[in-house]
Motif scaffolding. Sequence first.
Motif, PDB file in Angstrom:
ATOM      1  N   VAL A  79       0.854  -1.184   0.000  1.00 28.57           N
ATOM      2  CA  VAL A  79       0.000   0.000   0.000  1.00 28.57           C
ATOM      3  C   VAL A  79       0.891   1.235   0.000  1.00 28.57           C
ATOM      4  O   VAL A  79       1.881   1.251   0.717  1.00 28.57           O
ATOM      5  CB  VAL A  79      -0.911  -0.014   1.250  1.00 28.57           C
ATOM      6  CG1 VAL A  79      -1.708   1.274   1.366  1.00 28.57           C
ATOM      7  CG2 VAL A  79      -1.844  -1.217   1.216  1.00 28.57           C
ATOM      8  N   PRO A  80       0.603   2.254  -0.819  1.00 28.95           N
ATOM      9  CA  PRO A  80      -0.539   2.329  -1.722  1.00 28.95           C
ATOM     10  C   PRO A  80      -0.329   1.442  -2.945  1.00 28.95           C
ATOM     11  O   PRO A  80       0.794   1.161  -3.326  1.00 28.95           O
ATOM     12  CB  PRO A  80      -0.589   3.805  -2.116  1.00 28.95           C
ATOM     13  CG  PRO A  80       0.817   4.281  -2.010  1.00 28.95           C
ATOM     14  CD  PRO A  80       1.422   3.485  -0.882  1.00 28.95           C
ATOM     15  N   SER A  81      -1.455   1.024  -3.517  1.00 30.45           N
ATOM     16  CA  SER A  81      -1.380   0.161  -4.691  1.00 30.45           C
ATOM     17  C   SER A  81      -1.309   1.021  -5.945  1.00 30.45           C
ATOM     18  O   SER A  81      -2.022   1.998  -6.083  1.00 30.45           O
ATOM     19  CB  SER A  81      -2.596  -0.758  -4.733  1.00 30.45           C
ATOM     20  OG  SER A  81      -3.767  -0.053  -4.398  1.00 30.45           O
ATOM     21  N   TYR A  82      -0.423   0.619  -6.832  1.00 27.80           N
ATOM     22  CA  TYR A  82      -0.266   1.313  -8.108  1.00 27.80           C
ATOM     23  C   TYR A  82      -0.722   0.387  -9.221  1.00 27.80           C
ATOM     24  O   TYR A  82      -0.358  -0.792  -9.257  1.00 27.80           O
ATOM     25  CB  TYR A  82       1.190   1.734  -8.316  1.00 27.80           C
ATOM     26  CG  TYR A  82       1.642   2.775  -7.325  1.00 27.80           C
ATOM     27  CD1 TYR A  82       1.320   4.114  -7.515  1.00 27.80           C
ATOM     28  CD2 TYR A  82       2.364   2.419  -6.194  1.00 27.80           C
ATOM     29  CE1 TYR A  82       1.719   5.088  -6.603  1.00 27.80           C
ATOM     30  CE2 TYR A  82       2.761   3.383  -5.272  1.00 27.80           C
ATOM     31  CZ  TYR A  82       2.433   4.707  -5.486  1.00 27.80           C
ATOM     32  OH  TYR A  82       2.817   5.660  -4.568  1.00 27.80           O
ATOM     33  N   THR A  83      -1.493   0.933 -10.142  1.00 29.57           N
ATOM     34  CA  THR A  83      -2.076   0.146 -11.222  1.00 29.57           C
ATOM     35  C   THR A  83      -1.014  -0.625 -11.999  1.00 29.57           C
ATOM     36  O   THR A  83      -1.215  -1.799 -12.318  1.00 29.57           O
ATOM     37  CB  THR A  83      -2.880   1.074 -12.149  1.00 29.57           C
ATOM     38  OG1 THR A  83      -3.891   1.727 -11.376  1.00 29.57           O
ATOM     39  CG2 THR A  83      -3.520   0.301 -13.285  1.00 29.57           C
ATOM     40  N   VAL A  84       0.108  -0.011 -12.292  1.00 31.10           N
ATOM     41  CA  VAL A  84       1.146  -0.678 -13.082  1.00 31.10           C
ATOM     42  C   VAL A  84       1.640  -1.944 -12.370  1.00 31.10           C
ATOM     43  O   VAL A  84       1.888  -2.969 -13.008  1.00 31.10           O
ATOM     44  CB  VAL A  84       2.305   0.281 -13.425  1.00 31.10           C
ATOM     45  CG1 VAL A  84       3.094   0.696 -12.185  1.00 31.10           C
ATOM     46  CG2 VAL A  84       3.226  -0.327 -14.474  1.00 31.10           C
ATOM     47  N   ASP A  85       1.771  -1.886 -11.049  1.00 33.21           N
ATOM     48  CA  ASP A  85       2.222  -3.057 -10.290  1.00 33.21           C
ATOM     49  C   ASP A  85       1.165  -4.158 -10.308  1.00 33.21           C
ATOM     50  O   ASP A  85       1.475  -5.340 -10.463  1.00 33.21           O
ATOM     51  CB  ASP A  85       2.551  -2.662  -8.845  1.00 33.21           C
ATOM     52  CG  ASP A  85       3.668  -1.633  -8.767  1.00 33.21           C
ATOM     53  OD1 ASP A  85       4.534  -1.610  -9.672  1.00 33.21           O
ATOM     54  OD2 ASP A  85       3.672  -0.837  -7.808  1.00 33.21           O
ATOM     55  N   THR A  86      -0.089  -3.753 -10.158  1.00 34.31           N
ATOM     56  CA  THR A  86      -1.186  -4.729 -10.191  1.00 34.31           C
ATOM     57  C   THR A  86      -1.258  -5.394 -11.567  1.00 34.31           C
ATOM     58  O   THR A  86      -1.438  -6.617 -11.663  1.00 34.31           O
ATOM     59  CB  THR A  86      -2.521  -4.044  -9.859  1.00 34.31           C
ATOM     60  OG1 THR A  86      -2.381  -3.343  -8.613  1.00 34.31           O
ATOM     61  CG2 THR A  86      -3.647  -5.057  -9.753  1.00 34.31           C
ATOM     62  N   LEU A  87      -1.114  -4.607 -12.622  1.00 35.43           N
ATOM     63  CA  LEU A  87      -1.125  -5.164 -13.978  1.00 35.43           C
ATOM     64  C   LEU A  87       0.008  -6.176 -14.164  1.00 35.43           C
ATOM     65  O   LEU A  87      -0.197  -7.243 -14.758  1.00 35.43           O
ATOM     66  CB  LEU A  87      -1.008  -4.042 -15.018  1.00 35.43           C
ATOM     67  CG  LEU A  87      -2.245  -3.160 -15.190  1.00 35.43           C
ATOM     68  CD1 LEU A  87      -1.898  -1.900 -15.967  1.00 35.43           C
ATOM     69  CD2 LEU A  87      -3.363  -3.921 -15.883  1.00 35.43           C
ATOM     70  N   ASP A  88       1.184  -5.852 -13.655  1.00 35.17           N
ATOM     71  CA  ASP A  88       2.324  -6.780 -13.750  1.00 35.17           C
ATOM     72  C   ASP A  88       2.026  -8.092 -13.038  1.00 35.17           C
ATOM     73  O   ASP A  88       2.305  -9.176 -13.568  1.00 35.17           O
ATOM     74  CB  ASP A  88       3.594  -6.149 -13.160  1.00 35.17           C
ATOM     75  CG  ASP A  88       4.205  -5.090 -14.066  1.00 35.17           C
ATOM     76  OD1 ASP A  88       3.839  -5.024 -15.260  1.00 35.17           O
ATOM     77  OD2 ASP A  88       5.060  -4.328 -13.564  1.00 35.17           O
ATOM     78  N   VAL A  89       1.459  -8.013 -11.832  1.00 35.59           N
ATOM     79  CA  VAL A  89       1.146  -9.230 -11.069  1.00 35.59           C
ATOM     80  C   VAL A  89       0.090 -10.060 -11.797  1.00 35.59           C
ATOM     81  O   VAL A  89       0.237 -11.277 -11.946  1.00 35.59           O
ATOM     82  CB  VAL A  89       0.686  -8.881  -9.631  1.00 35.59           C
ATOM     83  CG1 VAL A  89       0.136 -10.101  -8.917  1.00 35.59           C
ATOM     84  CG2 VAL A  89       1.832  -8.268  -8.834  1.00 35.59           C
ATOM     85  N   LEU A  90      -0.964  -9.427 -12.263  1.00 34.59           N
ATOM     86  CA  LEU A  90      -2.020 -10.156 -12.975  1.00 34.59           C
ATOM     87  C   LEU A  90      -1.482 -10.806 -14.253  1.00 34.59           C
ATOM     88  O   LEU A  90      -1.802 -11.956 -14.551  1.00 34.59           O
ATOM     89  CB  LEU A  90      -3.186  -9.229 -13.309  1.00 34.59           C
ATOM     90  CG  LEU A  90      -4.084  -8.843 -12.136  1.00 34.59           C
ATOM     91  CD1 LEU A  90      -5.031  -7.712 -12.530  1.00 34.59           C
ATOM     92  CD2 LEU A  90      -4.874 -10.048 -11.639  1.00 34.59           C
ATOM     93  N   SER A  91      -0.658 -10.069 -14.998  1.00 36.24           N
ATOM     94  CA  SER A  91      -0.098 -10.611 -16.242  1.00 36.24           C
ATOM     95  C   SER A  91       0.821 -11.798 -15.980  1.00 36.24           C
ATOM     96  O   SER A  91       0.862 -12.734 -16.779  1.00 36.24           O
ATOM     97  CB  SER A  91       0.653  -9.517 -17.003  1.00 36.24           C
ATOM     98  OG  SER A  91      -0.250  -8.539 -17.438  1.00 36.24           O
ATOM     99  N   SER A  92       1.548 -11.765 -14.885  1.00 35.28           N
ATOM    100  CA  SER A  92       2.436 -12.905 -14.583  1.00 35.28           C
ATOM    101  C   SER A  92       1.634 -14.090 -14.038  1.00 35.28           C
ATOM    102  O   SER A  92       1.985 -15.240 -14.276  1.00 35.28           O
ATOM    103  CB  SER A  92       3.541 -12.499 -13.613  1.00 35.28           C
ATOM    104  OG  SER A  92       3.007 -12.176 -12.356  1.00 35.28           O
ATOM    105  N   ARG A  93       0.537 -13.817 -13.337  1.00 34.92           N
ATOM    106  CA  ARG A  93      -0.293 -14.891 -12.784  1.00 34.92           C
ATOM    107  C   ARG A  93      -1.177 -15.558 -13.834  1.00 34.92           C
ATOM    108  O   ARG A  93      -1.467 -16.743 -13.741  1.00 34.92           O
ATOM    109  CB  ARG A  93      -1.187 -14.319 -11.689  1.00 34.92           C
ATOM    110  CG  ARG A  93      -0.909 -14.945 -10.360  1.00 34.92           C
ATOM    111  CD  ARG A  93      -1.827 -14.416  -9.299  1.00 34.92           C
ATOM    112  NE  ARG A  93      -0.994 -13.879  -8.242  1.00 34.92           N
ATOM    113  CZ  ARG A  93      -1.423 -13.341  -7.149  1.00 34.92           C
ATOM    114  NH1 ARG A  93      -2.713 -13.239  -6.937  1.00 34.92           N
ATOM    115  NH2 ARG A  93      -0.592 -12.902  -6.245  1.00 34.92           N
TER     116      ARG A  93
END
Length: 190
Positions: A79-93
């Motif tokens: 936290v705070p969450s940044y969209t770019v980091d979330t996108l990276d995690v989702l794309s790798s998962r």
Amino acid sequence: MIGLYFGSFNPVHVGHLGLAEYLLTMQLVDEVWFVVSPCNPLKRQSELLDEQVRMHMLQLAVSHCPRMKVSDIEFTLPVPSYTVDTLDVLSSRFKDLRFALVIGSDNALLFDKWKEPEKILARYPVLVYPRRGYDFSEVASKYPQMQLISTPYYDVSSTEIRNDISQGKDVSDRLHPLVWKYIQEEKLYR
């Protein structure tokens, strides 16, 4: 393609759901994933309900639609969450899925304030829906790679809903019935 619709959803309302329905109906995406943000770096946190409560309201609201899902991915990220980091995690998962970012024209005009906006634009389609008072043409000239989508205007505001609830007003026309029932039962936003 999965449309990622990030937000506080405090509370989720008919505008959020209408936009998701539009994206699915117009076949712009195959599914919409509502990504509940526990902490938006560009918003005040004082009025936010607990993220689990906001997620539960979203689950109630989308329970009727198998092509709408709720994601708590940001609950496990720093936290705070940044969209770019979330996108990276989702794309790798989910390596076999393609993701698109869904944002309002208000956020599009602030996109240069986001963390690593160039990286997001290079890797992911960005679908921009209209918000009153935020000029589409300005978005188009600033970010020609964003795709402007001509959805109806959804003039519903979570802030107004919270304020109206705190004043004892009926907001049932702006919320999914199950969400309104839950808010009343739990005495939220009073």
